[in-house]
Design an enzyme around this catalytic site. Structure first.
Site: not given
Lengths: 652, 116
Positions: A118, A126, A128, A132, A197, A317, A372, A433, A468, A474
């Site tokens: 679009k 992706t 942004y 990793g 992470e 977030h 978090r 997010h 997630r 990714l």
């Protein structure tokens, strides 16, 4: 009322929770349009007046609950007669992020491919993704460990087979990317450098400096551009999937798109369609997603009778920079939020509400160092209770040099807007997010619509469950895009392109006849309605939810949608008209409603979904939320395909 | 634009000792001017930094272009400086200088989080 049933047919192996609320009385799987026995497949989707009369002869009911249908007949005849551009491809890919591009490169070896995107091809979630990709690439790591981490993060709602497949096939997908030219950071021993992470028990995050997504996108785009079998149609906005009924099956034949540069409608007829259109962050006012993420794919799929799953699991977030709190506001609205790292809290940052009260100790003994999601819920709760727009994160009590050396990016950004973080607190607000839910996909990326495959954020593969795990998105895109390849090729080979198919569906109409004054009004109202929808979603469907607030959201969204549609149709807008902003708006409405319905159906708190009236996990509810297509007796413009028949009562 | 170049300078100077700018409250003009004045002595010390002052003047009012410029300059600078950098603890080549991006669980660079 929620109930658990075994899924009827299809490829799912376990029971599901589904919403049996008002909108889904006929939630049992029924075809939305029942033309069986009355019309041949070839005639089913034409909306010309003459065919309309044929349909009436076949004893199908039509309920006129919506006044907007009055002018339907005449309008559609003229639209039907108009000629337009049609293109034929073996494969159509919607979206140019990692999932779309990866898939395109493989299927291009077997046929012609159209990538419909679009905006500019690189404008995707992706691009942004700057952390990793996770994969088991270290000898001391194991697939089982990656699986376990994923399942724990997903609050045990993950589909174990999907998790196994992704964690097992991930490493090969990374190696292929490297072979395609993506360059990831290495150690001085020559091996890939793997970071670790939060949520991962091993070092397993492959990355390219801090622009992994961009690097993967770059490598894939380069390969795509050099592939003679792939045609990229940028600035082509996908409007609706072209589908037909074959018995009780829905079949996808392609997609209608609007070239937003030339304002022309292009119809793509394809044997196979891959939906890889990404997320829907813009149903909320504050999001990390680029402007293109308006949930187009989820909405189109829902309208095309695809099953949607787990839409209640929206990842936020907790601390994005709140532009409202900056002394100098940005000149134009920030497209995607600036997230303030957890490290600020880790290094001693304190959270305050606007009365300068430190609130975290009220919610958790660990205060600012709580996990978090606890922090996110606490901030959300404060904002809703106090009806405020942001809270404050204060690091100014720390040594100045340390602040500037650890967080120069935040310091710069704030300074540009008149705020010195070494002296003043930082205004922060949670930002949407990632969508863990989406179009329900099987292990090959297949959906319940024949010829329609999904991959990436738009899909719900069962990998993420209720939350997630970092760097898994990714990876999911890569694995499922690859897995959808062979089934797609097989399906493509067994189908034939019907060159007359193009005339089966009414062509969308560009609103030239309305004139620029009316268009201007419509665009202005649409912009306001978008903001209002986002405001409702944030206020009533945020991080901390309750049944009463969700019901209120349902009411308000319904009213807002009706108001907007009425405005459009009163000003001459026709059923099949298309404009970028209006189509995005209908997709946002569709996605917002899917999120609210799903949230109402889950009477427990799990992962990202938290309900104050059901604050605990319920083992019996450890099932995905599934939304079946509804029979559109009370459908709105956002819930019907543009070319679809007017409201037909299905045989119940 | 003045503010953009100023912040770019702040980024490059963050690892050196900085003379404390005299912020006199929240009025943007005084903030910018006093901060800018206090760092000009660092600016003149290299050709690259002198060029930035010229860029700043020509880009005044064009915030978008300036912001892109800032990001690409930051990127170039990072690549240029980190090209041969080997992290003593992890052995990573060309990685980020400064604290480990994942030390608090999320993925951060210079304070901005990009994954979690």
């Amino acid at each position: 009322m929620a109930a658990s049933i075994a899924y009827v047919g299809g490829h799912l192996q376990y029971g599901v929770n589904f919403c049996m609320g008002q909108s889904y009385k006929q939630a049992i799987w029924v075809p939305s349009v029942t033309f069986n026995g009355c019309l041949q497949r070839e005639l089913s989707w034409s909306c010309g007046v003459s065919k309309f009369l044929q349909i009436r002869k076949c004893n199908l009911f039509r309920s006129r609950t919506n006044e907007n249908w009055k002018s339907f007949g005449t309008v559609i005849t003229s639209a039907y007669l108009r000629d337009g551009s049609t293109k034929y491809f073996d494969f159509a890919v919607i979206g140019s992020g990692v999932a779309g591009l990866r898939y395109a490169l493989e299927v291009a070896k077997h046929g012609s491919v159209a990538i419909i995107t679009k905006a500019e091809p690189h404008e995707s979630n992706t691009n942004y993704a700057q952390g990793g990709v996770s994969a088991v690439l270290c000898p001391s790591d194991s697939v089982e460990s990656h699986m376990q981490d994923t399942i724990v993060a997903g609050a045990y709602l993950c589909d174990e087979e999907s998790v196994k497949v992704v964690c097992t096939e991930g490493p090969d997908r990374i190696r292929e990317l490297i072979a395609m030219g993506a360059s990831f950071d290495h150690g001085d021993d020559g091996n890939l450098h793997l970071a670790r992470e939060g949520g991962h028990s091993h070092h397993r995050i492959v990355h390219a400096a801090d622009m992994t997504g961009r690097e993967i996108e770059r490598a894939l785009l380069e390969a795509v551009v050099n592939d003679p079998n792939i045609s990229v149609f940028k600035h082509h906005f996908a409007i609706d999937l072209l589908t037909s009924q074959d018995g009780s099956d829905t079949v996808c034949h392609g997609i209608d798109a609007l070239n937003t540069e030339t304002q022309e409608v292009v119809r793509f007829i394809s044997k196979v369609t891959l939906l890889a259109s990404g997320g829907a962050g813009h149903i909320y006012p504050s999001t990390t997603n680029p402007l293109v993420a308006t949930g187009d794919g989820m909405a189109m799929a829902h309208r095309a009778q695809a099953v949607i799953s787990n839409m209640e699991f929206v990842q936020f977030h907790p601390t994005a920079l709140a532009d409202e709190g900056l002394p100098i506001k940005p000149k134009k609205t920030r497209e995607n939020s600036f997230l303030i790292t957890e490290a600020v809290r880790g290094d001693g940052g304190i959270l305050y509400n606007l009365s300068m009260e430190r609130f975290m100790p009220l919610y958790d003994g660990r205060a600012e160092l709580a996990p978090r999601d606890v922090v996110a819920r606490s901030i959300d709760d404060q904002l809703k209770k106090r009806n405020e727009k942001y809270v404050l994160l204060d690091i100014s009590h720390k040594p100045r040099e340390k602040i500037l050396s650890h967080f120069p990016n935040i310091a710069n950004e704030c300074l540009q807007h008149g705020l010195d973080i070494t002296q003043q607190p930082i205004p922060v607000v949670p930002a949407a997010h990632y969508m863990c839910g989406g179009v329900r996909a099987g292990l090959q990326g297949e959906t319940n619509v024949h010829g329609l495959y999904v991959a990436g954020e738009v899909a719900c593969t069962g990998l993420h469950g209720a939350n997630r795990l970092a760097s898994n998105s990714l990876l999911e895109a890569l694995v499922f895009a690859r897995r959808a390849v062979q089934p797609s090729i097989n399906y493509m080979k067994s189908s034939s392109l019907d060159l007359s198919a193009s005339s089966l569906w009414t062509r969308p109409l560009v609103p030239k006849s309305l004139g620029s004054d009316v268009m201007h009004k419509i665009l202005r109202i649409t912009k306001e309605v978008r903001k209002e929808l986002q405001s409702i979603m944030w206020k009533y469907v945020g991080i901390v939810r309750s049944t009463s607030r969700l019901q209120e959201a349902e009411q308000k969204i319904g009213k807002l949608e009706a108001k907007w549609e009425t405005y459009l149709f009163e000003h001459g807008w026709q059923q099949t008209m298309v404009a970028l902003e209006a189509c995005e708006m209908r997709n946002l409405f569709c996605c917002a409603k899917l999120v609210v319905s799903s949230a109402l159906a889950r009477n427990e708190s799990r992962g990202l979904h938290y309900m104050t009236d059901f604050p605990h996990l319920e083992e019996s509810k450890r099932l995905p939320t599934v939304i079946f297509p509804s029979s559109h007796t009370t459908g709105t413009w956002s819930s019907r395909q543009l070319h679809q028949q007017p409201i037909v009562k299905s045989m119940v | 634009m003045a503010k953009t170049s100023l912040s770019r300078l702040f980024a490059s100077l963050s690892e050196h000792s900085i003379t404390k700018p005299s912020f006199t409250g929240s009025r943007s003009d005084s903030v910018t001017r006093s901060a800018y004045n206090s760092v000009t002595r660092f600016v003149c010390s290299s050709a690259q930094e002198t060029q930035l002052i010229r860029e700043e003047r020509s880009n005044e009012g064009d915030r978008e272009a300036a912001k892109e410029n800032l990001e690409s300059v930051n990127k170039e600078e990072d690549e240029g400086e980190d090209g041969d950098h080997v992290n003593k603890e992890t052995g990573e080549v060309g990685g980020p200088k400064g604290p480990e991006p994942t030390r608090y669980g999320d993925w951060e660079r210079n304070g901005r989080c990009s994954d979690f």
